[in-house]
Every structure is written in C-alpha cells, then in structure tokens.
Design a protein around this motif. Structure first.
Motif, PDB file in Angstrom:
ATOM      1  N   GLY A 163      92.250  74.159 114.639  1.00  0.00           N
ATOM      2  CA  GLY A 163      92.176  72.748 115.014  1.00  0.00           C
ATOM      3  C   GLY A 163      93.249  71.899 114.367  1.00  0.00           C
ATOM      4  N   ASP A 164      94.377  72.538 114.033  1.00  0.00           N
ATOM      5  CA  ASP A 164      95.455  71.863 113.314  1.00  0.00           C
ATOM      6  C   ASP A 164      96.532  71.429 114.308  1.00  0.00           C
ATOM      7  N   GLU A 165      96.584  70.140 114.614  1.00  0.00           N
ATOM      8  CA  GLU A 165      97.530  69.660 115.623  1.00  0.00           C
ATOM      9  C   GLU A 165      98.978  69.816 115.166  1.00  0.00           C
ATOM     10  N   ALA A 166      99.263  69.499 113.919  1.00  0.00           N
ATOM     11  CA  ALA A 166     100.637  69.608 113.432  1.00  0.00           C
ATOM     12  C   ALA A 166     101.120  71.054 113.498  1.00  0.00           C
ATOM     13  N   ALA A 167     100.260  71.983 113.071  1.00  0.00           N
ATOM     14  CA  ALA A 167     100.631  73.396 113.103  1.00  0.00           C
ATOM     15  C   ALA A 167     100.788  73.887 114.540  1.00  0.00           C
ATOM     16  N   THR A 168      99.960  73.370 115.446  1.00  0.00           N
ATOM     17  CA  THR A 168     100.063  73.737 116.858  1.00  0.00           C
ATOM     18  C   THR A 168     101.408  73.301 117.418  1.00  0.00           C
ATOM     19  N   ARG A 169     101.781  72.063 117.136  1.00  0.00           N
ATOM     20  CA  ARG A 169     103.073  71.551 117.601  1.00  0.00           C
ATOM     21  C   ARG A 169     104.228  72.383 117.026  1.00  0.00           C
ATOM     22  N   ASP A 170     104.137  72.726 115.751  1.00  0.00           N
ATOM     23  CA  ASP A 170     105.197  73.500 115.104  1.00  0.00           C
ATOM     24  C   ASP A 170     105.313  74.893 115.716  1.00  0.00           C
ATOM     25  N   ALA A 171     104.164  75.532 115.975  1.00  0.00           N
ATOM     26  CA  ALA A 171     104.177  76.890 116.525  1.00  0.00           C
ATOM     27  C   ALA A 171     104.768  76.898 117.936  1.00  0.00           C
ATOM     28  N   ILE A 172     104.410  75.904 118.732  1.00  0.00           N
ATOM     29  CA  ILE A 172     104.946  75.816 120.097  1.00  0.00           C
ATOM     30  C   ILE A 172     106.436  75.492 120.056  1.00  0.00           C
ATOM     31  N   ARG A 173     106.840  74.635 119.143  1.00  0.00           N
ATOM     32  CA  ARG A 173     108.256  74.292 118.975  1.00  0.00           C
ATOM     33  C   ARG A 173     109.062  75.529 118.563  1.00  0.00           C
ATOM     34  N   HIS A 174     108.511  76.337 117.653  1.00  0.00           N
ATOM     35  CA  HIS A 174     109.227  77.541 117.209  1.00  0.00           C
ATOM     36  C   HIS A 174     109.409  78.512 118.376  1.00  0.00           C
ATOM     37  N   HIS A 175     108.356  78.699 119.174  1.00  0.00           N
ATOM     38  CA  HIS A 175     108.479  79.568 120.351  1.00  0.00           C
ATOM     39  C   HIS A 175     109.560  79.027 121.284  1.00  0.00           C
ATOM     40  N   HIS A 176     109.595  77.721 121.467  1.00  0.00           N
ATOM     41  CA  HIS A 176     110.590  77.066 122.312  1.00  0.00           C
ATOM     42  C   HIS A 176     112.007  77.378 121.823  1.00  0.00           C
ATOM     43  N   GLU A 177     112.220  77.286 120.529  1.00  0.00           N
ATOM     44  CA  GLU A 177     113.548  77.524 119.967  1.00  0.00           C
ATOM     45  C   GLU A 177     113.986  78.974 120.159  1.00  0.00           C
ATOM     46  N   VAL A 178     113.050  79.915 120.018  1.00  0.00           N
ATOM     47  CA  VAL A 178     113.376  81.321 120.247  1.00  0.00           C
ATOM     48  C   VAL A 178     113.693  81.553 121.726  1.00  0.00           C
ATOM     49  N   MET A 179     112.930  80.895 122.616  1.00  0.00           N
ATOM     50  CA  MET A 179     113.212  81.017 124.050  1.00  0.00           C
ATOM     51  C   MET A 179     114.620  80.526 124.374  1.00  0.00           C
ATOM     52  N   LEU A 180     115.047  79.428 123.741  1.00  0.00           N
ATOM     53  CA  LEU A 180     116.402  78.920 123.966  1.00  0.00           C
ATOM     54  C   LEU A 180     117.441  79.965 123.563  1.00  0.00           C
ATOM     55  N   GLN A 181     117.180  80.666 122.460  1.00  0.00           N
ATOM     56  CA  GLN A 181     118.092  81.726 122.024  1.00  0.00           C
ATOM     57  C   GLN A 181     118.155  82.845 123.058  1.00  0.00           C
ATOM     58  N   HIS A 182     116.988  83.213 123.601  1.00  0.00           N
ATOM     59  CA  HIS A 182     116.945  84.286 124.595  1.00  0.00           C
ATOM     60  C   HIS A 182     117.683  83.885 125.871  1.00  0.00           C
ATOM     61  N   ILE A 183     117.510  82.631 126.285  1.00  0.00           N
ATOM     62  CA  ILE A 183     118.203  82.165 127.482  1.00  0.00           C
ATOM     63  C   ILE A 183     119.708  82.210 127.269  1.00  0.00           C
ATOM     64  N   ALA A 184     120.163  81.776 126.096  1.00  0.00           N
ATOM     65  CA  ALA A 184     121.588  81.802 125.802  1.00  0.00           C
ATOM     66  C   ALA A 184     122.131  83.224 125.832  1.00  0.00           C
ATOM     67  N   ARG A 185     121.376  84.152 125.279  1.00  0.00           N
ATOM     68  CA  ARG A 185     121.798  85.551 125.265  1.00  0.00           C
ATOM     69  C   ARG A 185     121.806  86.150 126.670  1.00  0.00           C
ATOM     70  N   SER A 186     120.849  85.720 127.487  1.00  0.00           N
ATOM     71  CA  SER A 186     120.772  86.269 128.845  1.00  0.00           C
ATOM     72  C   SER A 186     121.943  85.796 129.698  1.00  0.00           C
ATOM     73  N   ARG A 187     122.559  84.690 129.313  1.00  0.00           N
ATOM     74  CA  ARG A 187     123.695  84.141 130.083  1.00  0.00           C
ATOM     75  C   ARG A 187     125.032  84.678 129.600  1.00  0.00           C
ATOM     76  N   GLN A 188     125.033  85.430 128.497  1.00  0.00           N
ATOM     77  CA  GLN A 188     126.291  85.957 127.971  1.00  0.00           C
ATOM     78  C   GLN A 188     126.795  87.091 128.857  1.00  0.00           C
ATOM     79  N   PRO A 189     128.110  87.125 129.150  1.00  0.00           N
ATOM     80  CA  PRO A 189     128.663  88.205 129.969  1.00  0.00           C
ATOM     81  C   PRO A 189     128.578  89.531 129.240  1.00  0.00           C
ATOM     82  N   ASP A 190     128.448  90.604 129.991  1.00  0.00           N
ATOM     83  CA  ASP A 190     128.394  91.951 129.390  1.00  0.00           C
ATOM     84  C   ASP A 190     129.700  92.304 128.717  1.00  0.00           C
TER      85      ASP A 190
END
Length: 263
Positions: A236-263
């Motif tokens: 029931g921790d709202e701050a921790a919930t926001r932080d956990a979702i934000r961290h997942h978001h940041e990792v997703m951004l990294q994955h998207i950037a890597r997926s766009r890199q040429p072979d």
C-alpha cells in the motif's frame, strides 16, 4: 464456443481438440501479417473462443487465409504481444484471453505516420500505468490476486520461450492497471502498451530474432523490474509504487533504444 475438430485419424490429419474458426476472407494486401492477426483477433471475439483453446496449426491457418506460414507465424507473434495468444513450441498457439475493445489500430496508425511521437507514447504509457496503480491503492476493494497470478505466470514463462514471456508481461501490466477498477482506463492502457511493444519487438515479430534481454540468462533481471511493482502495491505504498513503475519505464526505454540500433 465453437465445436472442437474431430480427433486425428491418420498422418497429416489435424490434432485433437483444435477449434474451428469457420469461413474467413482471403488476405491480399501489403500488410498481410497485420491483416491475418486482426482476422484471428476478430474471430476469437465473434466465435467466443474460450481461454486455453488451441488454434489451428500454422499450416492450416496459412491455407485458410491464403498466406504463407511465415506470414501466419508473424501474425501469431503479433497477437502474443497483446497477451492474446501464447505460442508453445512443438504444441501450437493457444488463446490466453479474449481481446478488449481497443483503440490500438488508430494508435498504431499515428505511430506509423510519425515515428518521432514514440517518446510521447511511452510517456503516456507511464502515466496511465501509474494512474491505474495509484487509483488501485485508493480502492479498499482492490484485489491483487490477478496481479500475483500474472507475476507468477511471468516467472514461469521464461522456460516457455519469448512468446510466453512477452504475452505474460502484457498480462502483468494490464492486471496492475485493472486494479483501478476502471475498464476504460485499462482498455486505453492496453492499446498504448501494445503499440509500444510492437515497435520495441518489431524485429522479433518479423524475423523471430530474440532480443538479448529476453534470453533465459536474463530472467532474474527481468523479474527484478517487475516484482517490486507488486511488492509496493501489496504494501500500500504509493511512493514505492510510483518508483517501481518509473524504474520499469526507464529499463523499457533502454530496451527500445537497443532495439533500434543497427546490427
């Protein structure tokens, strides 16, 4: 639910307990895989196909749609991004759930027309998931059983291959947003999420090439960005919930950037 196909009677016959989809139109456009995926999605709705039902084999689907097996394979991978179909190696494709009424088509069209809008779409996904989760925390009747079940499925899915993981990932995040109790929010979120991961995993859909972050050796790292979301919700921790979702978001951004890199 439509009747099951008859039991197999000999070589080349269809396997047992495979649903019949009925009449379909032949596909003849430049985006064959997208058309096939949309037809299968619509058939799951109109034929009221139950969760867990096995779809016809890729060979039979190819015959039905007048398309090649690679096109059908690509279509099924697209459906797994939506958490609608799970592809089990050596067994076939199974319906995971019935589709929501979605706005995915218009979102995908907008993204196709303006690739630069991806950053806005990713931000919107973050806001919607955060809103859904925090609203869920404010509802005393919110039930985390679906989120726990989805996380367990996610944990077990690495052994099932890329399709199983991606489909389970979609189900997990959708379950988080559904704790809000607002079906419209959930439907909009799923459309946005699907558009983003369709972009992120475009190479996998088109060529079946697995991104390195989804290799079995990275299973622990993947769980490490998902489990904290459930833990924070359970506390029931709202701050921790926001932080956990934000961290997942940041990792997703990294994955998207890597997926766009040429072979």
């Amino acid at each position: 639910m439509p009747p099951a196909e008859p039991a197999a009677t000999g070589p080349g016959s269809r396997p047992r307990n495979v649903v019949q989809l009925g009449a379909v139109r032949m596909v003849a456009t430049s985006r064959l895989a997208d058309d096939v995926a949309e037809q299968i999605r619509q058939l799951i709705i109109t034929k009221d196909i139950a969760e867990g039902a096995r779809l016809p084999s890729e060979r039979h689907l190819a015959e039905m749609f007048g398309a090649s097996r690679p096109i059908v394979s690509q279509a099924l991978r697209s459906l797994s991004l939506m958490g609608l179909v799970e592809i089990k190696q050596g067994s076939g494709a199974y319906v995971m759930r019935r589709p929501e009424s979605a706005i995915a088509t218009s979102v995908n069209l907008m993204l196709d027309l303006d690739k630069q809008s991806l950053s806005h779409l990713v931000d919107l996904r973050l806001w919607l998931e955060t809103l859904g989760a925090t609203e869920g925390l404010r509802h005393a009747e919110s039930n985390l059983a679906d989120v726990r079940s989805a996380l367990q499925r996610l944990k077990e899915s690495m052994a099932g291959g890329t399709s199983a993981w991606i489909a389970a990932d979609t189900l997990f995040h959708a379950a988080v947003v559904r704790t809000s109790g607002n079906p419209y929010l959930a439907s909009i979120y799923e459309a946005i999420h699907t558009a983003i991961i369709s972009y992120e995993y475009d190479d996998w859909v088109s060529s079946d090439r697995v991104p390195d972050w989804l290799l079995p050796s990275n299973a622990d790292a993947q769980m490490a960005i998902h489990k904290p979301i459930l833990d924070a919700l359970a506390e029931g921790d709202e701050a921790a919930t926001r932080d956990a979702i934000r961290h997942h978001h940041e990792v997703m951004l990294q994955h998207i950037a890597r997926s766009r890199q040429p072979d």
